[in-house]
Design a protein around this motif. Structure first.
Motif, PDB file in Angstrom:
ATOM      1  N   GLN A   1       0.827  -1.212   0.000  1.00  0.00           N
ATOM      2  CA  GLN A   1       0.000   0.000   0.000  1.00  0.00           C
ATOM      3  C   GLN A   1       0.862   1.263   0.000  1.00  0.00           C
ATOM      4  O   GLN A   1       0.510   2.276  -0.590  1.00  0.00           O
ATOM      5  N   GLU A   2       2.010   1.208   0.645  1.00  0.00           N
ATOM      6  CA  GLU A   2       2.794   2.447   0.797  1.00  0.00           C
ATOM      7  C   GLU A   2       3.697   2.715  -0.412  1.00  0.00           C
ATOM      8  O   GLU A   2       4.127   3.835  -0.629  1.00  0.00           O
ATOM      9  N   TRP A   3       4.023   1.662  -1.185  1.00  0.00           N
ATOM     10  CA  TRP A   3       4.956   1.865  -2.299  1.00  0.00           C
ATOM     11  C   TRP A   3       4.197   2.262  -3.562  1.00  0.00           C
ATOM     12  O   TRP A   3       3.207   1.636  -3.916  1.00  0.00           O
ATOM     13  N   ASP A   4       4.672   3.306  -4.259  1.00  0.00           N
ATOM     14  CA  ASP A   4       4.022   3.739  -5.494  1.00  0.00           C
ATOM     15  C   ASP A   4       4.935   3.505  -6.682  1.00  0.00           C
ATOM     16  O   ASP A   4       6.019   4.095  -6.752  1.00  0.00           O
TER      17      ASP A   4
ATOM     18  N   ASP B   1      -5.249   6.771 -10.562  1.00  0.00           N
ATOM     19  CA  ASP B   1      -6.505   6.015 -10.431  1.00  0.00           C
ATOM     20  C   ASP B   1      -6.280   4.512 -10.562  1.00  0.00           C
ATOM     21  O   ASP B   1      -6.839   3.714  -9.815  1.00  0.00           O
ATOM     22  N   GLU B   2      -5.457   4.128 -11.558  1.00  0.00           N
ATOM     23  CA  GLU B   2      -5.279   2.673 -11.730  1.00  0.00           C
ATOM     24  C   GLU B   2      -4.465   2.096 -10.581  1.00  0.00           C
ATOM     25  O   GLU B   2      -4.703   0.972 -10.146  1.00  0.00           O
ATOM     26  N   VAL B   3      -3.516   2.884 -10.059  1.00  0.00           N
ATOM     27  CA  VAL B   3      -2.744   2.413  -8.903  1.00  0.00           C
ATOM     28  C   VAL B   3      -3.694   2.219  -7.716  1.00  0.00           C
ATOM     29  O   VAL B   3      -3.672   1.176  -7.042  1.00  0.00           O
TER      30      VAL B   3
ATOM     31  N   ARG C   1      -6.558  -1.216  -3.939  1.00  0.00           N
ATOM     32  CA  ARG C   1      -7.806  -1.548  -3.251  1.00  0.00           C
ATOM     33  C   ARG C   1      -8.101  -3.047  -3.389  1.00  0.00           C
ATOM     34  O   ARG C   1      -8.571  -3.696  -2.483  1.00  0.00           O
ATOM     35  N   ARG C   2      -7.761  -3.597  -4.562  1.00  0.00           N
ATOM     36  CA  ARG C   2      -8.098  -5.002  -4.830  1.00  0.00           C
ATOM     37  C   ARG C   2      -6.932  -5.950  -4.579  1.00  0.00           C
ATOM     38  O   ARG C   2      -7.010  -7.132  -4.903  1.00  0.00           O
TER      39      ARG C   2
ATOM     40  N   LEU D   1      -6.419  -9.870  -5.748  1.00  0.00           N
ATOM     41  CA  LEU D   1      -5.597 -10.069  -6.954  1.00  0.00           C
ATOM     42  C   LEU D   1      -4.364 -10.912  -6.662  1.00  0.00           C
ATOM     43  O   LEU D   1      -3.970 -11.777  -7.444  1.00  0.00           O
ATOM     44  N   ARG D   2      -3.744 -10.657  -5.513  1.00  0.00           N
ATOM     45  CA  ARG D   2      -2.544 -11.421  -5.171  1.00  0.00           C
ATOM     46  C   ARG D   2      -2.886 -12.887  -4.932  1.00  0.00           C
ATOM     47  O   ARG D   2      -2.123 -13.775  -5.307  1.00  0.00           O
ATOM     48  N   ALA D   3      -4.042 -13.123  -4.303  1.00  0.00           N
ATOM     49  CA  ALA D   3      -4.454 -14.516  -4.073  1.00  0.00           C
ATOM     50  C   ALA D   3      -4.677 -15.205  -5.414  1.00  0.00           C
ATOM     51  O   ALA D   3      -4.301 -16.367  -5.606  1.00  0.00           O
TER      52      ALA D   3
END
Ligand code: FAD
Ligand code: NAP
Length: 536
Positions: free
Chosen positions: A72-75, A222-224, A229-230, A234-236
């Protein structure tokens, strides 16, 4: 650290695999000594500093999933992050989880000997230090041992000769005359970046590759935000996907033979515009299956070269021959073929005119002498076993890893080799490894290793070791899965098959069945009392 030292585990390497192994094992209460040949963390992303280096799995995906706060913190700034950004990310990870304190940098593990009486590894370092450990985690990388070819006269060249995986920070290429040897994924990234700045670029090409436009671009906030959020879901899904990727987009799911020629072309134009490998490889079910569908895909990519390159003779020289799309690792590029329209770029087709020799000032090839300042070797790696084979590993009964490996690959589930107790290989041969998002494969393996060590401790076992029969059966299964695929098609040569290293047996390196299926296999065998392993 004193010259002699005792820990629970030695982790070799500080790339994605080593950093996570160090974090997870120490979080489980083990004392860990990390050892890394480089001056800093990053592995692949520390060493491959060549212009144009970037990932080809999307950045939002090509990153750790194990800590939600971290993701969440890395962009990420771009769809495919460049080397400096990925190296920054891995430095951030090292700082965030306080991993550097475990590591000895600029130090190489040169030997590891298993002491059978004490069930401990004695690990020797190139600075004379020695570490005793119960476990060794070889996080040494599938693509970390550069391959430097022997080319007539190259040692007489008075300019700089550099391998892309050892690109020096002080190398000046601006306004210089540069030659690139090698047109795999690395060369295809390097050539457009060098052409922008070099006075002249000479591309010495043996086998050309098929390549798909990357469609790299800045990521929108927005896409980030949407992916973040998902992320949990998505990772699962990535953990169960064949390619270990998150389903960021949906593709194909239909037969190429169910659509008209016009519809196929419409789909492919859109895929090539969107960019990235999956948009094309997954556009239709048959793109990566030997046969007429793969032939059509191959023809479409050859047509793309004609559409892009102005000079028909140059376009022709850039076309792969004798093997179809998918045989070699799929490349993605940013303006690769268009680079050959530039006046400062010359292509030499080594299939037609091999290198005669280098001399102090340049290279003789194609009946001409080209003056050069820099020669860049984008000549690849001794993949999968190269880094492991450089370490003098001695297991039970004096068996050396080099003897065990022989001319081929070894390993049960890509995790362990019979005769080498308590030594784990991360993304080793016979696992999905280089065929999937490698970071997903790394997380899968490191988590298995940590859980396995926990199991040994909980049940009072001192060692775990792969059973030779289970290993042989697994390697047969891996070879069987690779038969009849694009990767092993007749006429195909690639590092996937060990063809780039003299003396290696032709053997496909990875598990083709998909990362998700592999994960299920691993879980079943683990739940079945570590089937295929001997616990003592
Ligand atoms: P590495 O990152 O290779 O780290 C291994 C480390 O071990 C190295 O730093 C090395 O110095 C150290 N080491 C080895 N032997 C010793 C020793 N004896 N003593 C001490 N230290 C040692 N994969 C993808 O999935 N997607 C991509 O987009 C992608 N892009 C890539 C781009 C390039 C240019 C390359 C070369 C590979 C790419 N890969 C990609 C594969 C990539 O290697 C993996 O994704 C991943 O970074 C591997 O991490 P690792 O920690 O397993 O190994
Ligand atoms: P590679 O795919 O093995 O390509 C090496 C190139 O060097 C080939 O074109 C090869 O030609 C050529 N070559 C080797 N020896 C030669 C010689 N003596 N004379 C002339 N040419 C010679 O290596 P790579 O490009 O470094 O890529 C290795 C892997 O790293 C990739 O497949 C990928 O997994 C990973 N990678 C990924 C990215 C990315 O996009 N994220 C970027 C770089 C690397 P032949 O084919 O004729 O042997």
């Amino acid at each position: 650290m004193s010259s002699w030292h005792r820990v629970d585990a030695v982790v070799v390497g500080a790339g994605f695999a080593g950093l996570y192994a160090t974090h997870l094992l120490s979080a489980h209460g083990l004392s860990v000594q990390g050892v890394e040949a480089g001056q800093g963390v990053g592995g692949t992303w520390y060493w491959n500093r060549y212009p144009g280096a970037r990932c080809d799995v999307e950045s939002l995906d090509y990153s750790y999933s194990f800590d939600d706060e971290l993701q969440q913190e890395w962009d990420w700034s771009e769809r495919y992050a460049a080397q400096p950004e990925i190296e920054r990310y891995l430095n951030h990870v090292a700082d965030r989880f306080d991993l550097r304190r475990h590591y000895r940098f600029a130090t190489r593990v040169v030997a590891a000997r298993f002491d059978e009486d004490r069930s401990r590894w004695q690990v020797a370092l190139d600075d004379g230090g020695e570490v005793q450990a119960r476990f060794v985690v070889m996080a040494t990388g599938a693509l970390s041992e550069p391959k430097v070819p022997t080319i007539a006269g190259l040692d007489e060249f008075a300019g700089r000769v550099v391998h892309t995986a050892r690109w020096p920070d002080d190398l000046e290429v601006r306004d210089r005359r540069v030659a690139v040897i090698g047109t795999g994924s690395t060369g295809i990234q390097l050539v457009p970046a060098l052409a922008e700045v070099a006075a002249h670029l000479l591309v010495l090409q043996r086998d050309p590759n098929y390549t798909i436009p990357a469609g790299n671009r800045p990521l929108s906030p927005d896409e980030v935000a949407d992916v973040k959020r998902r992320y949990p879901q998505l990772r699962a899904q990535a953990r169960h996907a064949a390619n270990g990727n998150m389903p960021l987009r949906s593709y194909g799911g239909r037969s190429i033979f169910d659509v008209s020629d016009e519809e196929r072309e419409r789909v492919w134009v859109a895929a090539l515009q969107e960019g990235g490998a999956p948009a094309f490889t997954r556009s239709f079910d048959e793109v990566m299956v030997p046969g007429p569908g793969n032939d059509l895909a191959t023809q479409r990519l050859l047509q793309l070269i004609d559409e892009t390159v102005d000079d028909p003779a140059v376009a022709d020289a850039l076309k792969p021959r004798g093997y179809s799309f998918g045989c070699k690792r799929v490349c993605i590029d940013t303006g690769y073929h268009a680079t050959f329209n530039r006046p400062n770029v010359t292509l030499v087709d080594l299939r037609a005119t091999p290198i005669e020799r280098f001399d102090a000032t340049g290279v003789h090839v194609g009946g001409r002498h080209h003056e050069l300042d820099v020669v860049a070797l984008a000549t690849g790696f001794d993949a999968m076993t190269g880094a492991l084979g450089r370490i003098e590993v001695t297991g039970r009964d004096g068996l050396t890893l080099r003897e065990a490996l022989g001319d081929g690959l070894r390993g049960y589930l890509g995790l362990a080799i019979p005769g080498f107790p308590n030594l784990f290989t991360v993304t080793g041969p016979g696992s999905p490894s280089v065929l999937a998002n490698v970071v997903t494969g790394i997380e899968q393996h490191v988590e298995w290793v940590a859980a396995c060590i926990g199991h040994l401790d909980d049940h009072g076992w001192s060692t775990i070791e792969a059973d030779p029969e289970a290993e042989a059966a697994w390697l047969d299964h891996v070879a069987h899965l690779a038969e009849g695929t694009v990767f092993t098609a007749p006429g195909c040569t690639s590092w996937y098959l060990g063809s780039n290293i003299a003396g290696k047996r032709r053997q496909f390196v990875a598990y083709v069945g998909g990362l998700g299926t592999y994960g299920d296999e691993l879980q079943r065998r683990t739940e079945d009392g570590y089937r295929g392993f001997v616990l003592q």
